[in-house]
Scaffold this motif. Structure first.
Motif, PDB file in Angstrom:
ATOM      1  N   GLN A   1       0.697  -1.218  -0.088  1.00 10.93           N
ATOM      2  CA  GLN A   1       0.015  -0.212  -0.053  1.00 10.93           C
ATOM      3  C   GLN A   1       0.928   1.239   0.109  1.00 10.93           C
ATOM      4  O   GLN A   1       0.371   2.131  -0.636  1.00 10.93           O
ATOM      5  CB  GLN A   1      -0.949  -0.151   1.109  1.00 10.93           C
ATOM      6  CG  GLN A   1      -2.220   0.590   0.992  1.00 10.93           C
ATOM      7  CD  GLN A   1      -3.140  -0.714   0.595  1.00 10.93           C
ATOM      8  OE1 GLN A   1      -3.662  -0.621  -0.497  1.00 10.93           O
ATOM      9  NE2 GLN A   1      -3.645  -1.454   1.470  1.00 10.93           N
TER      10      GLN A   1
ATOM     11  N   PRO B   1      -0.962  -4.280  -4.290  1.00 14.14           N
ATOM     12  CA  PRO B   1      -1.717  -4.883  -3.392  1.00 14.14           C
ATOM     13  C   PRO B   1      -2.617  -6.209  -3.952  1.00 14.14           C
ATOM     14  O   PRO B   1      -2.653  -7.221  -3.477  1.00 14.14           O
ATOM     15  CB  PRO B   1      -2.492  -3.954  -2.706  1.00 14.14           C
ATOM     16  CG  PRO B   1      -2.058  -2.703  -2.735  1.00 14.14           C
ATOM     17  CD  PRO B   1      -1.058  -2.742  -3.930  1.00 14.14           C
ATOM     18  N   SER B   2      -3.123  -5.883  -5.166  1.00 15.01           N
ATOM     19  CA  SER B   2      -3.950  -6.784  -5.894  1.00 15.01           C
ATOM     20  C   SER B   2      -2.915  -8.046  -6.190  1.00 15.01           C
ATOM     21  O   SER B   2      -3.419  -9.016  -6.121  1.00 15.01           O
ATOM     22  CB  SER B   2      -4.745  -6.248  -6.821  1.00 15.01           C
ATOM     23  OG  SER B   2      -3.641  -5.709  -7.853  1.00 15.01           O
TER      24      SER B   2
ATOM     25  N   ASN C   1      -2.226  -9.949  -3.283  1.00 12.28           N
ATOM     26  CA  ASN C   1      -3.683 -10.753  -2.685  1.00 12.28           C
ATOM     27  C   ASN C   1      -3.536 -12.137  -3.468  1.00 12.28           C
ATOM     28  O   ASN C   1      -3.933 -13.227  -3.162  1.00 12.28           O
ATOM     29  CB  ASN C   1      -4.702  -9.940  -2.894  1.00 12.28           C
ATOM     30  CG  ASN C   1      -5.882 -10.776  -2.470  1.00 12.28           C
ATOM     31  OD1 ASN C   1      -6.721 -11.172  -3.319  1.00 12.28           O
ATOM     32  ND2 ASN C   1      -6.308 -10.897  -1.200  1.00 12.28           N
ATOM     33  N   ARG C   2      -3.195 -12.019  -4.825  1.00 13.11           N
ATOM     34  CA  ARG C   2      -3.378 -13.166  -5.568  1.00 13.11           C
ATOM     35  C   ARG C   2      -2.374 -14.101  -5.297  1.00 13.11           C
ATOM     36  O   ARG C   2      -2.306 -15.295  -5.781  1.00 13.11           O
ATOM     37  CB  ARG C   2      -3.486 -12.778  -7.061  1.00 13.11           C
ATOM     38  CG  ARG C   2      -4.979 -11.869  -7.617  1.00 13.11           C
ATOM     39  CD  ARG C   2      -5.303 -11.931  -8.893  1.00 13.11           C
ATOM     40  NE  ARG C   2      -4.267 -11.121  -9.624  1.00 13.11           N
ATOM     41  CZ  ARG C   2      -4.473  -9.613  -9.926  1.00 13.11           C
ATOM     42  NH1 ARG C   2      -5.311  -9.081  -9.338  1.00 13.11           N
ATOM     43  NH2 ARG C   2      -3.463  -9.160 -10.574  1.00 13.11           N
TER      44      ARG C   2
ATOM     45  N   ARG D   1      -5.964  -9.390   3.774  1.00 13.22           N
ATOM     46  CA  ARG D   1      -5.733  -8.435   5.099  1.00 13.22           C
ATOM     47  C   ARG D   1      -6.878  -7.849   5.495  1.00 13.22           C
ATOM     48  O   ARG D   1      -8.074  -8.010   4.567  1.00 13.22           O
ATOM     49  CB  ARG D   1      -4.850  -7.149   4.604  1.00 13.22           C
ATOM     50  CG  ARG D   1      -5.632  -6.197   3.975  1.00 13.22           C
ATOM     51  CD  ARG D   1      -4.825  -4.851   3.687  1.00 13.22           C
ATOM     52  NE  ARG D   1      -4.496  -4.123   4.998  1.00 13.22           N
ATOM     53  CZ  ARG D   1      -4.323  -3.123   5.137  1.00 13.22           C
ATOM     54  NH1 ARG D   1      -3.869  -2.356   4.006  1.00 13.22           N
ATOM     55  NH2 ARG D   1      -4.025  -2.448   6.372  1.00 13.22           N
ATOM     56  N   THR D   2      -7.265  -7.296   6.590  1.00 11.44           N
ATOM     57  CA  THR D   2      -8.314  -6.687   7.106  1.00 11.44           C
ATOM     58  C   THR D   2      -7.892  -5.045   7.283  1.00 11.44           C
ATOM     59  O   THR D   2      -6.784  -5.127   7.407  1.00 11.44           O
ATOM     60  CB  THR D   2      -9.020  -7.146   8.296  1.00 11.44           C
ATOM     61  OG1 THR D   2      -8.233  -7.142   9.350  1.00 11.44           O
ATOM     62  CG2 THR D   2      -9.406  -8.694   8.053  1.00 11.44           C
ATOM     63  N   PHE D   3      -8.785  -4.246   7.506  1.00 11.27           N
ATOM     64  CA  PHE D   3      -8.425  -3.040   7.849  1.00 11.27           C
ATOM     65  C   PHE D   3      -8.779  -2.633   8.903  1.00 11.27           C
ATOM     66  O   PHE D   3      -9.828  -3.043   9.698  1.00 11.27           O
ATOM     67  CB  PHE D   3      -9.210  -1.849   6.794  1.00 11.27           C
ATOM     68  CG  PHE D   3      -8.329  -1.807   5.302  1.00 11.27           C
ATOM     69  CD1 PHE D   3      -7.505  -1.195   4.946  1.00 11.27           C
ATOM     70  CD2 PHE D   3      -8.742  -3.169   4.512  1.00 11.27           C
ATOM     71  CE1 PHE D   3      -6.971  -1.223   3.719  1.00 11.27           C
ATOM     72  CE2 PHE D   3      -8.227  -3.246   3.240  1.00 11.27           C
ATOM     73  CZ  PHE D   3      -7.255  -2.301   2.838  1.00 11.27           C
TER      74      PHE D   3
ATOM     75  N   GLN E   1     -13.906  -1.612   6.284  1.00 13.01           N
ATOM     76  CA  GLN E   1     -14.019  -1.567   4.810  1.00 13.01           C
ATOM     77  C   GLN E   1     -14.593  -2.796   4.088  1.00 13.01           C
ATOM     78  O   GLN E   1     -14.056  -3.929   3.809  1.00 13.01           O
ATOM     79  CB  GLN E   1     -12.215  -1.728   4.347  1.00 13.01           C
ATOM     80  CG  GLN E   1     -11.569  -0.713   5.064  1.00 13.01           C
ATOM     81  CD  GLN E   1     -11.307   0.721   4.165  1.00 13.01           C
ATOM     82  OE1 GLN E   1     -12.041   0.680   3.046  1.00 13.01           O
ATOM     83  NE2 GLN E   1     -10.510   1.207   4.628  1.00 13.01           N
TER      84      GLN E   1
ATOM     85  N   ALA F   1     -14.762 -11.172  -2.826  1.00 15.75           N
ATOM     86  CA  ALA F   1     -13.563 -11.301  -2.060  1.00 15.75           C
ATOM     87  C   ALA F   1     -12.741 -12.605  -2.647  1.00 15.75           C
ATOM     88  O   ALA F   1     -11.472 -12.577  -2.505  1.00 15.75           O
ATOM     89  CB  ALA F   1     -13.719 -11.348  -0.891  1.00 15.75           C
TER      90      ALA F   1
ATOM     91  N   ASP G   1     -15.955  -8.420   7.382  1.00 10.01           N
ATOM     92  CA  ASP G   1     -14.649  -7.868   6.923  1.00 10.01           C
ATOM     93  C   ASP G   1     -13.407  -9.284   7.151  1.00 10.01           C
ATOM     94  O   ASP G   1     -12.755  -9.333   5.893  1.00 10.01           O
ATOM     95  CB  ASP G   1     -14.143  -6.788   7.800  1.00 10.01           C
ATOM     96  CG  ASP G   1     -13.037  -5.971   7.184  1.00 10.01           C
ATOM     97  OD1 ASP G   1     -12.644  -6.115   6.118  1.00 10.01           O
ATOM     98  OD2 ASP G   1     -12.564  -5.122   8.010  1.00 10.01           O
TER      99      ASP G   1
ATOM    100  N   MET H   1     -14.146 -11.904   4.527  1.00  3.36           N
ATOM    101  CA  MET H   1     -13.728 -11.592   3.323  1.00  3.36           C
ATOM    102  C   MET H   1     -12.260 -11.968   3.084  1.00  3.36           C
ATOM    103  O   MET H   1     -12.166 -12.360   2.126  1.00  3.36           O
ATOM    104  CB  MET H   1     -14.025 -10.179   3.024  1.00  3.36           C
ATOM    105  CG  MET H   1     -15.382  -9.936   2.389  1.00  3.36           C
ATOM    106  SD  MET H   1     -16.015  -7.998   2.981  1.00  3.36           S
ATOM    107  CE  MET H   1     -15.241  -7.555   1.362  1.00  3.36           C
ATOM    108  N   ALA H   2     -11.556 -11.808   4.184  1.00  2.00           N
ATOM    109  CA  ALA H   2     -10.158 -11.919   3.990  1.00  2.00           C
ATOM    110  C   ALA H   2      -9.710 -13.433   3.826  1.00  2.00           C
ATOM    111  O   ALA H   2      -8.673 -13.570   3.432  1.00  2.00           O
ATOM    112  CB  ALA H   2      -9.125 -11.371   5.280  1.00  2.00           C
TER     113      ALA H   2
END
Lengths: 292, 337, 247
Positions: free
Chosen positions: C53, C73-74, C77-78, C83-85, C89, C103, C156, C159-160
């Motif tokens: 980020q 970040p994307s 993630n792949r 992560r969570t915020f 979020q 997600a 949230d 989703m992570a």
């Protein structure tokens, strides 16, 4: 070289007028997140206030100018804030943008329907005399425009920096929440900003209309110039708007002479895209840390 | 809100009415004389406008981006089609080329904006809008400059020319139906979900593996392609094009149209285009004052119902909660550029 | 034990402010690592540097031994980092189920395949399982924006985990969550950790929560690691007590 200097001076003269509009644009954005798409029409309209005072009411030019400024403060300052911006501020940026686009249509069509669709000659404040200084022909009108525009800018800078109200306005622009906690009457400061924008627009209108004639459709190019000037200079800086305005005026003038008249409008726009690409914070802006 | 089955029925009924609109039905006992030549022409213009507005709705309403250049993309489509048809290419090819050209330009335009902050896409599109108009006006050898390009012939379909307004109307109606279905499919696919995500919270979307930059480009390019396709139909509709309809002003009007209709509502662009194209015809008595009235209406609507006419309709219809991808939250919220 | 995440000498300055000054640590497979520290100790900045980020001023991040510095970040993630915020979020206008499908969808199939394929990208069943796992069943078709704060926190977190990540970074998962919900959250996180062997890194203010959840704790103060070890040992460390009290 003499040609170049002449172009430079007339460019600075129109640029100073653009700067007036761009400063107002920037101030509105800072204090109330208003991207005013009607800013060009704000510069178009006051000349017609003066024309109405002169042709319909038969008043002398000097009185008409005062009336134009007062009417601008009422219509483009007070009414704009209370009727258009205030009800919309909580709806977010886009509805407000849409509303100012509609306002630009309203002002443009209104002038066309009520006054005239034709370009109107507009009296100049300064005698049309050309002086020759060291081989360079300098029009007194241009010098007058420069002096008045810069005088306005200097007065504004002094007001913002040296007076109590001015500093309170700056505080409001930078952080309304903190300003409110510190006891700044934020709402009144925002109103003052709108009034100042109206005065700046009226000044710009009276200075530019003798050059371009007063026409309902003038707002398009004027608004674009103010918009480009504000972004090129640095979107949230008054100093940036001044530099941006002067730069756009000069670039526009030089482009017309040395590039091509049919693409003169393109040059400031290409400058805009280049700035967005390589220096998005604007010439005088500060870089911000960005997430993602 | 209404149930999905009823919704489909209404859509089918609406489509049927649109198909029958130009036909005189008095012969079969229905007191409807059908649209006249001019009425059919205006209806076609409405469809073409709605196609371009659908593109704006994808960009603005679903993906939460900004575009102030849709008229320029319509112009790209119109000039590509006009030039190709005049050079003897078949319309079908010109139609595809118009869409592809607008898509490609959309991608190129999106790139610089991706590097920077939120509202800069709007600024870049605004600059592009004026630049494109300058090219249309100045490059006389190609576009005919202010004299424009005339005698753009209408396409033929299976050897049958669509020169009559009615035939061309049905042709445009069929294409509108296909494009509407395609957009509906995109919006309800995972792509549409990703577009909505980047409108609602791009940082979170990025952290979930959504390639925000790519989807931003895609939304912008697809929306712009709809502009190009609309332009491709516009050229043979009016049979003469000049730079004026593709200037910055019309681009801003596209934006108004979509927000007035209801940004992020699927039917929004059709309603918004109807207000912009059909209403002035019905309000003939208002003549030159139409734009004045329209501007005041838009400003009032933004103050009291920023979700547009569709949002207002949703509010007035008997409320039933339903999953919706529409924005009721303030659009573009708090972001400072 | 192999290191899933290796952080090597990460530093980040904003202008003249040195938020993080050369932090290094490893996180091992299946571990739950806590990062604590007073306000302004650089925890969130460190997280944002690890996750792409923010661009760190210097240093390197490795996932499974592979340098991933500079990835977006994307992309991270792949690669299996989720992560969570700290602040909520979720996507308020999407339903709970749609939030979860979103997600996971970018991990399934090709992008073009997703355009032409099923609406739920084949993730409907997985989303329903996740909804049950986090006990959000009755809310599956509600818009996420209408949920209570604690429920949104659960969503949230859910989703992570949707894409079956190898490594999850949780930024103050307990912040603003009431006590009942907190117990439920802790228990769910431990259950996932047991079941999937996913590795967690948790930033947290709530000491009770972090002591109960984590197997190892790192303490940051003024951008540096001042202590590291098991919860009980860290709690007694005079340097830690001083950092908190002295602040």
């Amino acid at each position: 070289m003499a040609d170049f200097l002449q172009l430079l001076i007339s460019g600075l003269a129109t640029g100073a007028i653009y700067a007036l509009a761009a400063i107002g644009f920037t101030l509105l954005w800072q204090t109330s997140q208003t991207i005013n798409f009607a800013q060009g029409e704000f510069v178009m309209l006051p000349a017609f206030f003066a024309l109405v005072a002169m042709t319909w009411l038969g008043l002398p030019f000097a009185v008409a100018v005062v009336i134009a400024i007062v009417c601008s403060m009422l219509v483009l300052g007070l009414m704009f804030k209370v009727v258009v911006v205030q009800p919309l501020i909580k709806q977010g940026v886009l509805p407000l943008v849409i509303s100012t686009i509609a306002l630009s249509v309203l002002l443009k069509e209104g002038v066309k329907d009520v006054y005239s669709a034709e370009a109107q000659p507009f009296p100049t404040l300064f005698p049309d005399v050309t002086l020759s200084v060291a081989g360079v022909a300098v029009s007194l009108a241009q010098v007058g425009v420069l002096v008045v525009a810069f005088g306005t800018i200097v007065a504004l800078q002094w007001f913002l920096g040296a007076t109590r109200i001015g500093r309170q306005m700056q505080a409001t622009a930078q952080n309304p929440t903190v300003a409110r906690i510190l006891g700044v009457p934020v709402e009144r400061m925002i109103l003052y900003t709108f009034l100042i924008n109206a005065v700046l627009a009226a000044m710009a209108s009276i200075l530019i209309s003798p050059i371009y004639l007063a026409k309902f459709s003038n707002g398009e190019s004027l608004g674009l110039a103010a918009f480009v000037a504000a972004i090129v200079g640095g979107f949230n800086q008054v100093r940036g708007a001044i530099v941006g305005g002067l730069l756009i005026g000069v670039v526009d003038n030089l482009a017309a002479a040395y590039v091509s008249t049919s693409y003169r409008q393109a040059v400031p726009l290409i400058l805009l895209v280049a700035i967005i690409l390589f220096r998005p914070q604007g010439l005088l802006g500060r870089r911000e840390e960005r997430a993602v | 809100m209404i149930s999905p089955r009823l919704a489909w029925l209404l859509v089918a009924l609406g489509a049927l009415m649109l198909v029958l609109a130009p036909i005189d039905l008095t012969g079969i006992g229905i007191p409807y004389p059908g649209l006249k030549r001019y009425g059919t022409y205006i209806m076609t213009l409405w469809l073409v406008t709605a196609i371009a507005a659908m593109g704006v709705n994808l960009i603005v309403g679903y993906a939460g981006l900004e575009t102030l250049a849709q008229a320029a993309f319509v112009g790209i489509g119109a000039y590509v089609t006009a030039l190709m048809v005049k050079a003897g290419w078949p319309f079908g090819l010109a139609f595809l080329a118009s869409g592809v050209a607008a898509f490609a330009v959309g991608i190129m335009l999106g790139f610089p904006a991706l590097r920077v902050r939120k509202h800069y896409l709007a600024f870049v599109t605004l600059a592009f809008s004026v630049l494109a108009w300058l090219v249309f006006r100045n490059e006389q050898w190609l576009t005919g400059g202010v004299m424009g390009i005339g005698d753009i012939s209408r396409p033929t379909l299976f050897g049958h020319t669509l020169r009559r307004h009615v035939d061309f109307y049905w042709f445009v109606l069929a294409i509108t139906a296909v494009l509407t279905f395609a957009l509906w499919w995109i919006i309800r696919s995972p792509w549409g979900r990703a577009f909505t995500a980047l409108r609602e919270n791009p940082i979170r979307a990025e952290s979930l593996g959504v390639d925000v930059r790519l989807y931003t480009l895609l939304a912008f390019a697809i929306g712009s392609a709809y502009g190009g396709l609309a332009g491709s139909l516009y050229a043979p509709l009016v049979e003469f094009i000049d730079p004026n309809p593709f200037a910055l002003g019309p681009s801003l009007l596209f934006m108004l149209m979509v927000v007035v209709g209801g940004a992020g509502r699927f039917a929004g662009p059709f309603v918004g285009a109807a207000v912009a194209v059909l209403l002035p015809e019905w309000l003939r008595f208002a003549e030159g004052f139409y734009l004045l009235i329209y501007a005041v209406l838009v400003m009032t609507m933004m103050a009291f119902c920023p979700t547009g006419i569709m949002g207002l309709a949703e509010r007035l219809l008997p409320a039933r909660r339903r999953p919706t991808a529409a924005a009721t939250a303030p659009l573009l919220g708090e972001a400072k550029p | 034990m192999t290191a899933v995440l290796e952080v090597r000498d990460i530093a980040k300055s904003f202008g003249g402010v040195h938020a993080v000054q050369g932090v290094s640590f490893d996180v091992h497979e299946g571990e739950i690592l806590g990062i604590i520290g007073p306000n302004g100790s650089g925890k969130s900045t460190l997280f944002n540097c690890i996750l792409g980020q923010l661009a760190p001023t210097r240093g390197e991040v490795r996932i499974d031994g592979r340098n991933v510095s500079g990835k977006r970040p994307s992309e991270l993630n792949r690669l299996g980092i989720s992560r969570t915020f700290q602040l909520l979020q979720v996507f308020p206008q999407l339903t709970v189920r749609e939030n979860l499908i979103l997600a996971g969808q970018e991990h399934k199939g090709s992008r073009l395949g997703r355009l032409f394929g099923a609406r739920d990208a084949g993730l409907g069943a997985a989303a329903d399982r996740m909804i049950d796992f986090f006990r959000l069943g009755h809310l599956a078709h509600e818009n996420a924006g209408g949920l209570s704060y604690g429920q949104q926190k659960l969503l949230d977190a859910a989703m992570a985990f949707m894409a079956g990540p190898r490594l999850v970074l949780l930024d103050e998962p307990a912040g603003g969550v009431n006590l009942t919900m907190l117990a439920s959250l802790k228990e769910r996180l431990q259950a996932i950790n047991r079941e999937t062997r996913a590795t967690f890194v948790v930033i947290e203010h709530n000491m009770e929560f972090v002591m109960a959840l984590c197997s190892r704790i790192i303490v940051l103060a003024e951008g540096r690691i001042i202590a590291e070890g098991e919860p009980a040992a860290v709690r007694r460390d005079p340097k830690v007590i001083e950092a908190y009290l002295g602040h």
